[in-house]
Design a protein around this motif. Sequence first.
Motif, PDB file in Angstrom:
ATOM      1  N   VAL A  35       1.002  -1.077  -0.139  1.00 28.91           N
ATOM      2  CA  VAL A  35      -0.081  -0.053   0.048  1.00 28.91           C
ATOM      3  C   VAL A  35       1.015   1.471  -0.052  1.00 28.91           C
ATOM      4  N   GLU A  36       0.605   2.238  -0.835  1.00 26.86           N
ATOM      5  CA  GLU A  36       1.275   3.584  -0.821  1.00 26.86           C
ATOM      6  C   GLU A  36       0.636   4.241   0.439  1.00 26.86           C
ATOM      7  N   VAL A  37       1.364   4.729   1.317  1.00 30.40           N
ATOM      8  CA  VAL A  37       1.056   5.285   2.620  1.00 30.40           C
ATOM      9  C   VAL A  37       1.352   6.739   2.869  1.00 30.40           C
ATOM     10  N   ARG A  38       0.564   7.504   3.138  1.00 30.90           N
ATOM     11  CA  ARG A  38       0.841   9.011   3.211  1.00 30.90           C
ATOM     12  C   ARG A  38       0.137   9.432   4.802  1.00 30.90           C
ATOM     13  N   SER A  39       0.537  10.362   5.467  1.00 30.98           N
ATOM     14  CA  SER A  39       0.129  10.832   6.720  1.00 30.98           C
ATOM     15  C   SER A  39       0.262  12.459   6.632  1.00 30.98           C
ATOM     16  N   ALA A  40      -0.783  13.374   6.859  1.00 26.75           N
ATOM     17  CA  ALA A  40      -0.777  14.716   7.205  1.00 26.75           C
ATOM     18  C   ALA A  40      -1.543  15.234   8.132  1.00 26.75           C
ATOM     19  N   GLY A  41      -1.224  16.738   8.359  1.00 31.41           N
ATOM     20  CA  GLY A  41      -1.971  17.200   9.378  1.00 31.41           C
ATOM     21  C   GLY A  41      -2.614  18.399   8.944  1.00 31.41           C
ATOM     22  N   SER A  42      -3.716  18.902   9.341  1.00 27.86           N
ATOM     23  CA  SER A  42      -4.243  20.297   9.161  1.00 27.86           C
ATOM     24  C   SER A  42      -3.668  21.381   9.712  1.00 27.86           C
ATOM     25  N   ALA A  43      -2.900  21.427  10.714  1.00 26.36           N
ATOM     26  CA  ALA A  43      -2.057  22.296  11.538  1.00 26.36           C
ATOM     27  C   ALA A  43      -0.945  21.454  12.231  1.00 26.36           C
ATOM     28  N   PRO A  44       0.027  20.897  11.143  1.00 25.46           N
ATOM     29  CA  PRO A  44       0.974  20.197  11.857  1.00 25.46           C
ATOM     30  C   PRO A  44       1.766  20.540  13.003  1.00 25.46           C
ATOM     31  N   ALA A  45       2.040  19.855  13.802  1.00 24.19           N
ATOM     32  CA  ALA A  45       3.152  19.873  15.020  1.00 24.19           C
ATOM     33  C   ALA A  45       4.378  20.059  14.490  1.00 24.19           C
ATOM     34  N   ASP A  46       5.603  20.492  15.558  1.00 21.81           N
ATOM     35  CA  ASP A  46       6.853  20.649  14.978  1.00 21.81           C
ATOM     36  C   ASP A  46       7.524  19.460  15.251  1.00 21.81           C
ATOM     37  N   ALA A  47       6.758  18.472  15.953  1.00 16.24           N
ATOM     38  CA  ALA A  47       7.543  17.196  15.991  1.00 16.24           C
ATOM     39  C   ALA A  47       6.603  16.036  16.416  1.00 16.24           C
ATOM     40  N   VAL A  48       6.838  14.902  16.318  1.00 13.29           N
ATOM     41  CA  VAL A  48       5.990  13.725  16.628  1.00 13.29           C
ATOM     42  C   VAL A  48       5.983  13.603  18.051  1.00 13.29           C
ATOM     43  N   ASN A  49       4.787  13.329  18.715  1.00 12.94           N
ATOM     44  CA  ASN A  49       4.455  13.150  20.031  1.00 12.94           C
ATOM     45  C   ASN A  49       5.819  12.130  20.661  1.00 12.94           C
ATOM     46  N   PRO A  50       6.542  12.488  21.536  1.00  8.53           N
ATOM     47  CA  PRO A  50       7.615  11.609  22.427  1.00  8.53           C
ATOM     48  C   PRO A  50       6.853  10.222  22.760  1.00  8.53           C
ATOM     49  N   ALA A  51       5.636  10.383  23.401  1.00  8.41           N
ATOM     50  CA  ALA A  51       4.963   9.249  24.090  1.00  8.41           C
ATOM     51  C   ALA A  51       4.391   8.364  22.737  1.00  8.41           C
ATOM     52  N   VAL A  52       4.097   8.692  21.608  1.00  6.86           N
ATOM     53  CA  VAL A  52       3.767   8.052  20.606  1.00  6.86           C
ATOM     54  C   VAL A  52       4.885   7.198  19.904  1.00  6.86           C
TER      55      VAL A  52
END
Length: 139
Positions: A35-52
């Motif tokens: 599968v071709e996979v993408r992800s995006a945000g409508s108001a992206p943060a500066d970094a991925v959540n460290p707990a994630v």
Amino acid sequence: MTDPRKPSVLFVCVHNAGRSQMAAAFLTHLSRGAVEVRSAGSAPADAVNPAVVEAMAEAGIDISAQRPKVLTPEAVQSSDVVITMGCGDACPVFPGKRYLDWKLDDPAGQGVDAVRPIRDDIRQRVRGLLTELGIQARA
């Protein structure tokens, strides 16, 4: 360029720092590249959540190098399936696309203990999506 033989899926949430990153990582891992996979945000943060990042590492998937990306109309147009996770009215809608809305708790500001059940829910939903797409998930 999108491979015409591969389905393409876009995961969208507000900050692209938690739910959509986990979903994209699971789909990439479980589909073994089918599968071709993408992800995006409508108001992206500066970094991925460290707990994630920590919760995904516990599941054997390293997303520490991932960065939140901004949602563009082109990303939506080039995807067969668009899965929203609370992006609100900011998600563009185009005819002919399959849209799913996954109601999930937001891991923002949560510790890893709170992220684990969200992660596990996303993993099960991704497995279900693969079944719907007719793709055998990795064991």
